[in-house]
Design a protein around this motif. Sequence first.
Motif, PDB file in Angstrom:
ATOM      1  N   ASP A  46      20.200  55.577   9.263  1.00  0.00           N
ATOM      2  CA  ASP A  46      20.188  56.483  10.142  1.00  0.00           C
ATOM      3  C   ASP A  46      21.650  57.056  10.462  1.00  0.00           C
ATOM      4  O   ASP A  46      21.846  58.159  10.776  1.00  0.00           O
ATOM      5  CB  ASP A  46      19.496  56.276  11.406  1.00  0.00           C
ATOM      6  N   LEU A  47      22.470  56.013  10.309  1.00  0.00           N
ATOM      7  CA  LEU A  47      24.130  56.346  10.490  1.00  0.00           C
ATOM      8  C   LEU A  47      24.477  57.344   9.285  1.00  0.00           C
ATOM      9  O   LEU A  47      25.235  58.406   9.602  1.00  0.00           O
ATOM     10  CB  LEU A  47      24.796  55.244  10.696  1.00  0.00           C
ATOM     11  N   PHE A  48      24.109  56.912   8.031  1.00  0.00           N
ATOM     12  CA  PHE A  48      24.648  57.606   7.025  1.00  0.00           C
ATOM     13  C   PHE A  48      24.114  59.006   6.655  1.00  0.00           C
ATOM     14  O   PHE A  48      24.730  60.039   6.299  1.00  0.00           O
ATOM     15  CB  PHE A  48      24.653  56.790   5.696  1.00  0.00           C
ATOM     16  N   PHE A  49      22.711  58.924   7.017  1.00  0.00           N
ATOM     17  CA  PHE A  49      21.964  60.361   6.827  1.00  0.00           C
ATOM     18  C   PHE A  49      21.128  60.602   8.277  1.00  0.00           C
ATOM     19  O   PHE A  49      19.934  60.343   8.291  1.00  0.00           O
ATOM     20  CB  PHE A  49      21.051  59.964   5.767  1.00  0.00           C
ATOM     21  N   PRO A  50      22.024  61.055   9.254  1.00  0.00           N
ATOM     22  CA  PRO A  50      21.132  61.605  10.414  1.00  0.00           C
ATOM     23  C   PRO A  50      19.832  62.671  10.200  1.00  0.00           C
ATOM     24  O   PRO A  50      19.855  63.280   9.146  1.00  0.00           O
ATOM     25  CB  PRO A  50      22.251  62.449  11.162  1.00  0.00           C
ATOM     26  N   LYS A  66      26.751  59.347  17.287  1.00  0.00           N
ATOM     27  CA  LYS A  66      27.446  58.275  18.533  1.00  0.00           C
ATOM     28  C   LYS A  66      26.406  57.295  18.554  1.00  0.00           C
ATOM     29  O   LYS A  66      26.611  56.046  18.832  1.00  0.00           O
ATOM     30  CB  LYS A  66      27.981  59.113  19.420  1.00  0.00           C
ATOM     31  N   ARG A  67      25.201  57.797  18.988  1.00  0.00           N
ATOM     32  CA  ARG A  67      23.984  56.843  19.327  1.00  0.00           C
ATOM     33  C   ARG A  67      23.759  55.705  18.063  1.00  0.00           C
ATOM     34  O   ARG A  67      23.573  54.556  18.449  1.00  0.00           O
ATOM     35  CB  ARG A  67      22.671  57.352  19.294  1.00  0.00           C
ATOM     36  N   ASN A  68      23.724  56.367  16.697  1.00  0.00           N
ATOM     37  CA  ASN A  68      23.466  55.426  15.647  1.00  0.00           C
ATOM     38  C   ASN A  68      24.789  54.485  15.623  1.00  0.00           C
ATOM     39  O   ASN A  68      24.683  53.245  14.885  1.00  0.00           O
ATOM     40  CB  ASN A  68      23.098  56.124  14.613  1.00  0.00           C
ATOM     41  N   LEU A  69      25.927  54.926  15.642  1.00  0.00           N
ATOM     42  CA  LEU A  69      27.087  54.145  15.395  1.00  0.00           C
ATOM     43  C   LEU A  69      27.147  52.965  16.666  1.00  0.00           C
ATOM     44  O   LEU A  69      27.398  51.866  16.013  1.00  0.00           O
ATOM     45  CB  LEU A  69      28.399  55.015  15.464  1.00  0.00           C
ATOM     46  N   ASP A  70      26.740  53.246  17.532  1.00  0.00           N
ATOM     47  CA  ASP A  70      26.878  52.351  18.793  1.00  0.00           C
ATOM     48  C   ASP A  70      25.896  51.160  18.497  1.00  0.00           C
ATOM     49  O   ASP A  70      26.157  49.942  18.546  1.00  0.00           O
ATOM     50  CB  ASP A  70      26.843  52.913  20.092  1.00  0.00           C
ATOM     51  N   LEU A 112      32.682  55.604   3.067  1.00  0.00           N
ATOM     52  CA  LEU A 112      31.734  55.179   2.559  1.00  0.00           C
ATOM     53  C   LEU A 112      30.502  56.219   2.487  1.00  0.00           C
ATOM     54  O   LEU A 112      29.854  56.357   1.494  1.00  0.00           O
ATOM     55  CB  LEU A 112      31.240  53.928   3.513  1.00  0.00           C
ATOM     56  N   ARG A 113      30.515  57.073   3.433  1.00  0.00           N
ATOM     57  CA  ARG A 113      29.664  58.262   3.451  1.00  0.00           C
ATOM     58  C   ARG A 113      29.804  59.120   2.228  1.00  0.00           C
ATOM     59  O   ARG A 113      29.142  59.747   1.619  1.00  0.00           O
ATOM     60  CB  ARG A 113      29.550  58.923   4.827  1.00  0.00           C
ATOM     61  N   ARG A 114      31.166  59.642   2.019  1.00  0.00           N
ATOM     62  CA  ARG A 114      31.554  60.349   0.985  1.00  0.00           C
ATOM     63  C   ARG A 114      31.193  59.874  -0.367  1.00  0.00           C
ATOM     64  O   ARG A 114      30.568  60.377  -1.148  1.00  0.00           O
ATOM     65  CB  ARG A 114      33.178  60.741   0.820  1.00  0.00           C
ATOM     66  N   LEU A 115      31.406  58.528  -0.686  1.00  0.00           N
ATOM     67  CA  LEU A 115      30.700  57.980  -1.684  1.00  0.00           C
ATOM     68  C   LEU A 115      29.253  57.788  -1.882  1.00  0.00           C
ATOM     69  O   LEU A 115      28.874  58.200  -2.903  1.00  0.00           O
ATOM     70  CB  LEU A 115      31.185  56.282  -1.783  1.00  0.00           C
ATOM     71  N   LEU A 116      28.611  57.634  -0.738  1.00  0.00           N
ATOM     72  CA  LEU A 116      27.400  57.831  -0.788  1.00  0.00           C
ATOM     73  C   LEU A 116      26.556  59.201  -1.166  1.00  0.00           C
ATOM     74  O   LEU A 116      25.544  59.416  -1.954  1.00  0.00           O
ATOM     75  CB  LEU A 116      26.475  57.232   0.617  1.00  0.00           C
ATOM     76  N   LEU A 138      15.831  60.585   0.869  1.00  0.00           N
ATOM     77  CA  LEU A 138      14.833  60.018   1.532  1.00  0.00           C
ATOM     78  C   LEU A 138      13.875  59.195   0.797  1.00  0.00           C
ATOM     79  O   LEU A 138      13.401  58.240   1.387  1.00  0.00           O
ATOM     80  CB  LEU A 138      13.948  61.188   2.049  1.00  0.00           C
ATOM     81  N   CYS A 139      13.754  59.552  -0.393  1.00  0.00           N
ATOM     82  CA  CYS A 139      12.607  58.739  -1.156  1.00  0.00           C
ATOM     83  C   CYS A 139      13.136  57.756  -2.257  1.00  0.00           C
ATOM     84  O   CYS A 139      12.445  56.835  -2.544  1.00  0.00           O
ATOM     85  CB  CYS A 139      11.893  59.828  -1.916  1.00  0.00           C
ATOM     86  N   TYR A 140      14.452  57.928  -2.864  1.00  0.00           N
ATOM     87  CA  TYR A 140      15.075  57.371  -3.861  1.00  0.00           C
ATOM     88  C   TYR A 140      15.403  55.758  -3.502  1.00  0.00           C
ATOM     89  O   TYR A 140      16.346  55.658  -2.712  1.00  0.00           O
ATOM     90  CB  TYR A 140      16.024  57.696  -4.750  1.00  0.00           C
ATOM     91  N   PRO A 141      14.844  54.598  -4.021  1.00  0.00           N
ATOM     92  CA  PRO A 141      15.361  53.408  -3.558  1.00  0.00           C
ATOM     93  C   PRO A 141      16.855  52.952  -3.674  1.00  0.00           C
ATOM     94  O   PRO A 141      17.410  52.361  -3.055  1.00  0.00           O
ATOM     95  CB  PRO A 141      14.514  52.445  -4.149  1.00  0.00           C
ATOM     96  N   ALA A 142      17.413  53.821  -4.910  1.00  0.00           N
ATOM     97  CA  ALA A 142      18.634  53.273  -5.209  1.00  0.00           C
ATOM     98  C   ALA A 142      19.732  53.874  -4.184  1.00  0.00           C
ATOM     99  O   ALA A 142      20.825  53.286  -3.962  1.00  0.00           O
ATOM    100  CB  ALA A 142      19.165  54.183  -6.747  1.00  0.00           C
ATOM    101  N   ILE A 143      19.436  55.010  -3.356  1.00  0.00           N
ATOM    102  CA  ILE A 143      20.231  55.388  -2.162  1.00  0.00           C
ATOM    103  C   ILE A 143      20.203  54.450  -1.153  1.00  0.00           C
ATOM    104  O   ILE A 143      21.391  53.995  -0.684  1.00  0.00           O
ATOM    105  CB  ILE A 143      20.013  56.775  -1.916  1.00  0.00           C
ATOM    106  N   ARG A 144      19.020  53.900  -0.817  1.00  0.00           N
ATOM    107  CA  ARG A 144      19.153  53.017   0.268  1.00  0.00           C
ATOM    108  C   ARG A 144      20.039  51.494  -0.251  1.00  0.00           C
ATOM    109  O   ARG A 144      20.773  51.078   0.378  1.00  0.00           O
ATOM    110  CB  ARG A 144      17.503  52.481   0.571  1.00  0.00           C
ATOM    111  N   ALA A 145      19.774  51.094  -1.600  1.00  0.00           N
ATOM    112  CA  ALA A 145      20.340  50.041  -1.978  1.00  0.00           C
ATOM    113  C   ALA A 145      21.612  50.154  -2.068  1.00  0.00           C
ATOM    114  O   ALA A 145      22.665  49.269  -1.685  1.00  0.00           O
ATOM    115  CB  ALA A 145      19.928  49.919  -3.236  1.00  0.00           C
ATOM    116  N   LEU A 146      22.467  51.272  -2.483  1.00  0.00           N
ATOM    117  CA  LEU A 146      23.679  51.538  -2.422  1.00  0.00           C
ATOM    118  C   LEU A 146      24.278  51.740  -1.204  1.00  0.00           C
ATOM    119  O   LEU A 146      25.500  51.163  -0.968  1.00  0.00           O
ATOM    120  CB  LEU A 146      24.035  52.795  -3.198  1.00  0.00           C
TER     121      LEU A 146
END
Length: 297
Positions: A46-50, A66-70, A112-116, A138-146
């Motif tokens: 949620d933080l990386f992909f609001p 802010k909410r997700n980071l906290d 990290l977010r730029r890398l993702l 939203l759908c690819y498992p590799a993005i969550r894994a990375l």
Amino acid sequence: MKFTTDEYLTPYLQSFNRVKNVAHFHGCHAIPKIKNIKKITDGLMDLFFPGRDDRDQDCTLEESVKRNLDYVVEKLSKVIDLAYTFDGKTQEESEELTTIALIDFCTKLPALRRLLKKDAEAGFAGDPAAKNLHEVILCYPAIRALAIHRVAHELFKIGVPLIPRMLNEVMHSDTGIDIHPGAEIGESFFIDHGTGVVIGETTIIGNNVKLYQGVTLGALSFPKDGCGLLLRGAKRHPTIGNNVTIYANATILGDIKIGDYSIIGSSAWIKTDIEPYSRVLIPEPEIIISHRKPKSN
């Protein structure tokens, strides 16, 4: 006669090590729980992909971040502190080291977010089945894994105990992709499909690398010292150069190098260095087709 466990309790208790500061599982210290690690992995996404959270629909980007980071920092703070205490640190030491880890995490978040984003773009560029970038995220498992691995790797580098491995094992369970938090992965990396991929602790992967399902980047053997004990942390996994593609079920073992711009074919088994601009293929198996007589009714 009602069954009781009384007579079995003492023999079982004798199997425990009661030495102080060793018996972490026996009431000496609380331990981080997998269910809380799972909450952190969800919070990181949620933080990386609001926009993934329903609560994001009626707020600004600033409010969502802010909410997700906290939320992530609060959860991370608790489990990292527990991990340091579990590892034998005093409460004062644990609090200080936890603060250092959180500062390091927050400082590295933009990079990290730029890398993702580059990882997601590489996935979209390399998969004709993807309709748009949002589908990849939203759908690819590799993005969550990375996403989880890149955070776990940063915690691993600064010596946070236990939590990096727990993060990656939750990710492994969720996606079928097994990456040790020690593995170094460059930018624009993508794993297509993903199931069964294994990337070992001392693996180094360059930029613009693509893997397919079932690839193993593993150790050929485990180096030992003069007493026969394993040398932990010794380089024993492959180094993959830039712009390399490794197709399904290929196995690459040992502290070897795969040169830039190489292509490793499906099901290849590699234990030696591969020069840059190489193509590695195994012979096609012979196909035998026999005709069967239809069964009579």
